[in-house]
Design an enzyme around this catalytic site. Sequence first.
Site, PDB file in Angstrom:
ATOM      1  N   TYR A  81     -14.612 -11.666   0.196  1.00  0.00           N
ATOM      2  CA  TYR A  81     -15.109 -10.624  -0.162  1.00  0.00           C
ATOM      3  C   TYR A  81     -16.563 -10.782  -1.091  1.00  0.00           C
ATOM      4  O   TYR A  81     -17.487 -10.240  -0.964  1.00  0.00           O
ATOM      5  CB  TYR A  81     -14.245  -9.345  -0.972  1.00  0.00           C
ATOM      6  CG  TYR A  81     -13.389  -9.098   0.181  1.00  0.00           C
ATOM      7  CD1 TYR A  81     -13.747  -7.952   0.646  1.00  0.00           C
ATOM      8  CD2 TYR A  81     -11.930  -9.753  -0.092  1.00  0.00           C
ATOM      9  CE1 TYR A  81     -12.699  -7.493   1.607  1.00  0.00           C
ATOM     10  CE2 TYR A  81     -11.071  -8.972   0.920  1.00  0.00           C
ATOM     11  CZ  TYR A  81     -11.576  -7.905   1.880  1.00  0.00           C
ATOM     12  OH  TYR A  81     -10.352  -7.481   2.628  1.00  0.00           O
ATOM     13  N   ARG A 121      -7.191  11.000  -6.835  1.00  0.00           N
ATOM     14  CA  ARG A 121      -8.452  10.253  -6.778  1.00  0.00           C
ATOM     15  C   ARG A 121      -9.441  11.168  -6.885  1.00  0.00           C
ATOM     16  O   ARG A 121     -10.652  10.678  -7.305  1.00  0.00           O
ATOM     17  CB  ARG A 121      -8.497   9.687  -5.011  1.00  0.00           C
ATOM     18  CG  ARG A 121      -9.652   9.080  -4.749  1.00  0.00           C
ATOM     19  CD  ARG A 121      -9.688   7.598  -4.581  1.00  0.00           C
ATOM     20  NE  ARG A 121     -10.717   6.810  -3.584  1.00  0.00           N
ATOM     21  CZ  ARG A 121     -11.863   6.862  -3.709  1.00  0.00           C
ATOM     22  NH1 ARG A 121     -12.411   7.475  -4.571  1.00  0.00           N
ATOM     23  NH2 ARG A 121     -12.582   6.105  -2.923  1.00  0.00           N
ATOM     24  N   ASP A 143      -6.542  -3.254  -7.534  1.00  0.00           N
ATOM     25  CA  ASP A 143      -7.071  -4.014  -6.609  1.00  0.00           C
ATOM     26  C   ASP A 143      -7.274  -5.539  -6.725  1.00  0.00           C
ATOM     27  O   ASP A 143      -7.678  -5.568  -8.050  1.00  0.00           O
ATOM     28  CB  ASP A 143      -8.383  -3.258  -6.014  1.00  0.00           C
ATOM     29  CG  ASP A 143      -8.730  -3.421  -4.503  1.00  0.00           C
ATOM     30  OD1 ASP A 143      -8.036  -2.992  -3.736  1.00  0.00           O
ATOM     31  OD2 ASP A 143      -9.652  -4.374  -4.397  1.00  0.00           O
ATOM     32  N   ARG A 186      -3.952   6.460   0.275  1.00  0.00           N
ATOM     33  CA  ARG A 186      -4.613   7.773   0.977  1.00  0.00           C
ATOM     34  C   ARG A 186      -3.679   8.674   1.820  1.00  0.00           C
ATOM     35  O   ARG A 186      -3.883   9.690   2.130  1.00  0.00           O
ATOM     36  CB  ARG A 186      -5.851   7.585   1.592  1.00  0.00           C
ATOM     37  CG  ARG A 186      -6.972   7.169   0.890  1.00  0.00           C
ATOM     38  CD  ARG A 186      -8.120   6.610   1.573  1.00  0.00           C
ATOM     39  NE  ARG A 186      -7.942   5.186   2.165  1.00  0.00           N
ATOM     40  CZ  ARG A 186      -8.919   4.557   2.765  1.00  0.00           C
ATOM     41  NH1 ARG A 186      -9.944   5.038   2.843  1.00  0.00           N
ATOM     42  NH2 ARG A 186      -8.575   3.571   3.189  1.00  0.00           N
ATOM     43  N   ARG A 242       0.765  -1.145  -0.128  1.00  0.00           N
ATOM     44  CA  ARG A 242       0.004   0.201  -0.121  1.00  0.00           C
ATOM     45  C   ARG A 242       0.787   1.316  -0.025  1.00  0.00           C
ATOM     46  O   ARG A 242       0.631   2.266   0.831  1.00  0.00           O
ATOM     47  CB  ARG A 242      -0.836   0.259   1.104  1.00  0.00           C
ATOM     48  CG  ARG A 242      -2.038  -0.972   1.143  1.00  0.00           C
ATOM     49  CD  ARG A 242      -3.259  -0.663   0.168  1.00  0.00           C
ATOM     50  NE  ARG A 242      -4.253  -1.790   0.054  1.00  0.00           N
ATOM     51  CZ  ARG A 242      -5.321  -1.459   0.797  1.00  0.00           C
ATOM     52  NH1 ARG A 242      -5.571  -0.629   1.602  1.00  0.00           N
ATOM     53  NH2 ARG A 242      -6.080  -2.570   0.484  1.00  0.00           N
TER      54      ARG A 242
HETATM   55  O1  1CP Z   1       0.400   0.750  -3.327  1.00  0.00           O
HETATM   56  C1  1CP Z   1      -0.317  -0.263  -3.439  1.00  0.00           C
HETATM   57  O2  1CP Z   1      -0.158  -1.210  -2.728  1.00  0.00           O
HETATM   58  C2  1CP Z   1      -1.538  -0.048  -3.982  1.00  0.00           C
HETATM   59  C3  1CP Z   1      -2.254  -1.223  -4.746  1.00  0.00           C
HETATM   60  C4  1CP Z   1      -3.174  -1.949  -3.892  1.00  0.00           C
HETATM   61  C5  1CP Z   1      -3.183  -3.504  -3.435  1.00  0.00           C
HETATM   62  C6  1CP Z   1      -1.997  -4.131  -3.770  1.00  0.00           C
HETATM   63  C7  1CP Z   1      -4.638  -1.523  -3.544  1.00  0.00           C
HETATM   64  C8  1CP Z   1      -5.051  -0.158  -3.554  1.00  0.00           C
HETATM   65  N1  1CP Z   1      -5.101  -2.615  -2.837  1.00  0.00           N
HETATM   66  C9  1CP Z   1      -4.347  -3.601  -2.848  1.00  0.00           C
HETATM   67  C10 1CP Z   1      -4.755  -5.049  -2.357  1.00  0.00           C
HETATM   68  C11 1CP Z   1      -5.935  -5.370  -1.475  1.00  0.00           C
HETATM   69  N2  1CP Z   1      -7.312  -4.870  -1.649  1.00  0.00           N
HETATM   70  C12 1CP Z   1      -5.906  -6.432  -0.374  1.00  0.00           C
HETATM   71  C13 1CP Z   1      -4.652  -6.989  -0.211  1.00  0.00           C
HETATM   72  C14 1CP Z   1      -3.614  -6.380   0.706  1.00  0.00           C
HETATM   73  C15 1CP Z   1      -4.261  -5.913   2.191  1.00  0.00           C
HETATM   74  O3  1CP Z   1      -4.485  -7.128   2.843  1.00  0.00           O
HETATM   75  O4  1CP Z   1      -4.304  -4.951   2.634  1.00  0.00           O
HETATM   76  C16 1CP Z   1      -7.085  -6.442   0.042  1.00  0.00           C
HETATM   77  C17 1CP Z   1      -7.653  -7.375   1.116  1.00  0.00           C
HETATM   78  C18 1CP Z   1      -7.740  -5.425  -0.627  1.00  0.00           C
HETATM   79  C19 1CP Z   1      -9.365  -4.955  -0.579  1.00  0.00           C
HETATM   80  C20 1CP Z   1      -9.661  -3.631  -0.349  1.00  0.00           C
HETATM   81  N3  1CP Z   1      -9.630  -2.728  -1.155  1.00  0.00           N
HETATM   82  C21 1CP Z   1      -9.675  -2.920   0.795  1.00  0.00           C
HETATM   83  C22 1CP Z   1      -9.586  -3.550   2.352  1.00  0.00           C
HETATM   84  C23 1CP Z   1     -11.228  -3.828   2.854  1.00  0.00           C
HETATM   85  C24 1CP Z   1     -10.765  -4.730   4.035  1.00  0.00           C
HETATM   86  O5  1CP Z   1     -11.441  -5.771   4.280  1.00  0.00           O
HETATM   87  O6  1CP Z   1     -10.114  -4.142   5.158  1.00  0.00           O
HETATM   88  C25 1CP Z   1      -9.998  -1.662   0.731  1.00  0.00           C
HETATM   89  C26 1CP Z   1     -10.085  -0.397   1.797  1.00  0.00           C
HETATM   90  C27 1CP Z   1      -9.887  -1.343  -0.916  1.00  0.00           C
HETATM   91  C28 1CP Z   1      -9.732  -0.220  -1.436  1.00  0.00           C
HETATM   92  C29 1CP Z   1      -8.301   0.266  -1.795  1.00  0.00           C
HETATM   93  N4  1CP Z   1      -7.552  -0.351  -2.659  1.00  0.00           N
HETATM   94  C30 1CP Z   1      -6.160   0.174  -2.929  1.00  0.00           C
HETATM   95  C31 1CP Z   1      -6.546   1.551  -2.103  1.00  0.00           C
HETATM   96  C32 1CP Z   1      -5.317   2.825  -1.813  1.00  0.00           C
HETATM   97  C33 1CP Z   1      -7.698   1.426  -1.492  1.00  0.00           C
HETATM   98  C34 1CP Z   1      -8.259   2.488  -0.966  1.00  0.00           C
HETATM   99  C35 1CP Z   1      -9.126   3.274  -1.789  1.00  0.00           C
HETATM  100  C36 1CP Z   1      -9.633   4.683  -1.761  1.00  0.00           C
HETATM  101  O7  1CP Z   1     -10.587   5.061  -0.955  1.00  0.00           O
HETATM  102  O8  1CP Z   1      -8.754   5.537  -2.092  1.00  0.00           O
END
Ligand code: 1CP
Length: 342
Positions: free
Chosen positions: A149, A36, A73, A27, A23
């Site tokens: 999910y 964004r 994602d 944000r 990540r």
């Molecule tokens: O730099 C990076 O790593 C960005 C790319 C990235 C990756 C590798 C994002 C962007 N998401 C992920 C993987 C991801 N997505 C995982 C596996 C890693 C982890 O455990 O954190 C998971 C479980 C998700 C699912 C997901 N997408 C969540 C988690 C929900 C939860 O159950 O806690 C969330 C909040 C998202 C949205 C998301 N994906 C990525 C970002 C930056 C965001 C936030 C979006 C925003 O509001 O801008």
Amino acid sequence: MAKPFLRVLSGERHDPPPIWLMRQAGRYLPEYRQSRKRAGGFLDLCYTPEFAVEVTLQPIKRYGFDAAILFSDILVVPDGLGQDVSFIEGTGPILTPVRDVDQAGMLSMAGFDEVLAPVYEAVRRLSRELGDETALIGFAGAPWTVACYMVEGGTTRDFHAVKSFSYGDPEGFGKLIDLLVEATIRHLSAQAAAGVDALQIFESHAGVLPATEFKTWVIDPIRRVVEGVRANWPEIPIIGFPRGAGPMYLVFAEETGLTAVSLDVSVPLDWAMANLPSGMPVQGNIDPAYLLSGGDGMARSVDRIVEACRDRPHIFNLGHGVDKNTDPETVAQLIGCLRKKS
Ligand code: 1CP
């Protein structure tokens, strides 16, 4: 093969260890919040190559990490399979839940390549733009984590819906997992074809299953994904992140065929060094909360981790993702601590 990140994945040690952070785009970076806002929705960010490239490169420009991870994602895979997926700011992902084998049967690979085409276009542009030193990582969620999910319809604390389905109808749930294995192979292979240097498989919810079910729904599907990708791309390094797997890290490392494992915050490094397959590269594992406190405590934690991993190929990373309340300056300090050591 000059990129330090790839040299470590091929089994060499490197001093200081190469670094990237899970990540690392997100944000906590003001420039991300700007992009964004301009893009509109989160999925627009993922599916517009201009934006995906821009956001992927933000932490590289700011910090000079050794690897960039494609901005995307894990939930683009269910989107590509035809499930309704949306991201609500502040709430997280929302999906129309798939609760049984009939609902799972509505999903298919028919539109997959077309929905995901912009993601591969972003990879092609990134692989042209990154220099000779910075590696590009593609990724996907593991079938079990993505299924969590899909079945729950979003984030969950108790995993009751996905466990009710998988424990109550293992054969039906197995069909959903089979579809996810196929889609994940397709998605990772397409990223490899478009030019990523390495792949990471996120099994963020590995820690919620008992040992027997862990073998069925974590080990076996990931082994099939790794075999499927390697049939097309025999050389590509693949990292696995089975968050919360505890002592199951051992079978995970031994039986999936992965190149390397990413250690979560709770894995004791002396235990990992003594027990993981000899020579297997590891990635990790500073607590992301050290990025909230910073200072000497963070510096000591960096030293301890580098010292503990000194006899293995090691990539420095967090034990989970960067928290959105992290001060970007503290990330610069973390990299400073690591790089001053050599
Ligand atoms: O730099 C990076 O790593 C960005 C790319 C990235 C990756 C590798 C994002 C962007 N998401 C992920 C993987 C991801 N997505 C995982 C596996 C890693 C982890 O455990 O954190 C998971 C479980 C998700 C699912 C997901 N997408 C969540 C988690 C929900 C939860 O159950 O806690 C969330 C909040 C998202 C949205 C998301 N994906 C990525 C970002 C930056 C965001 C936030 C979006 C925003 O509001 O801008």
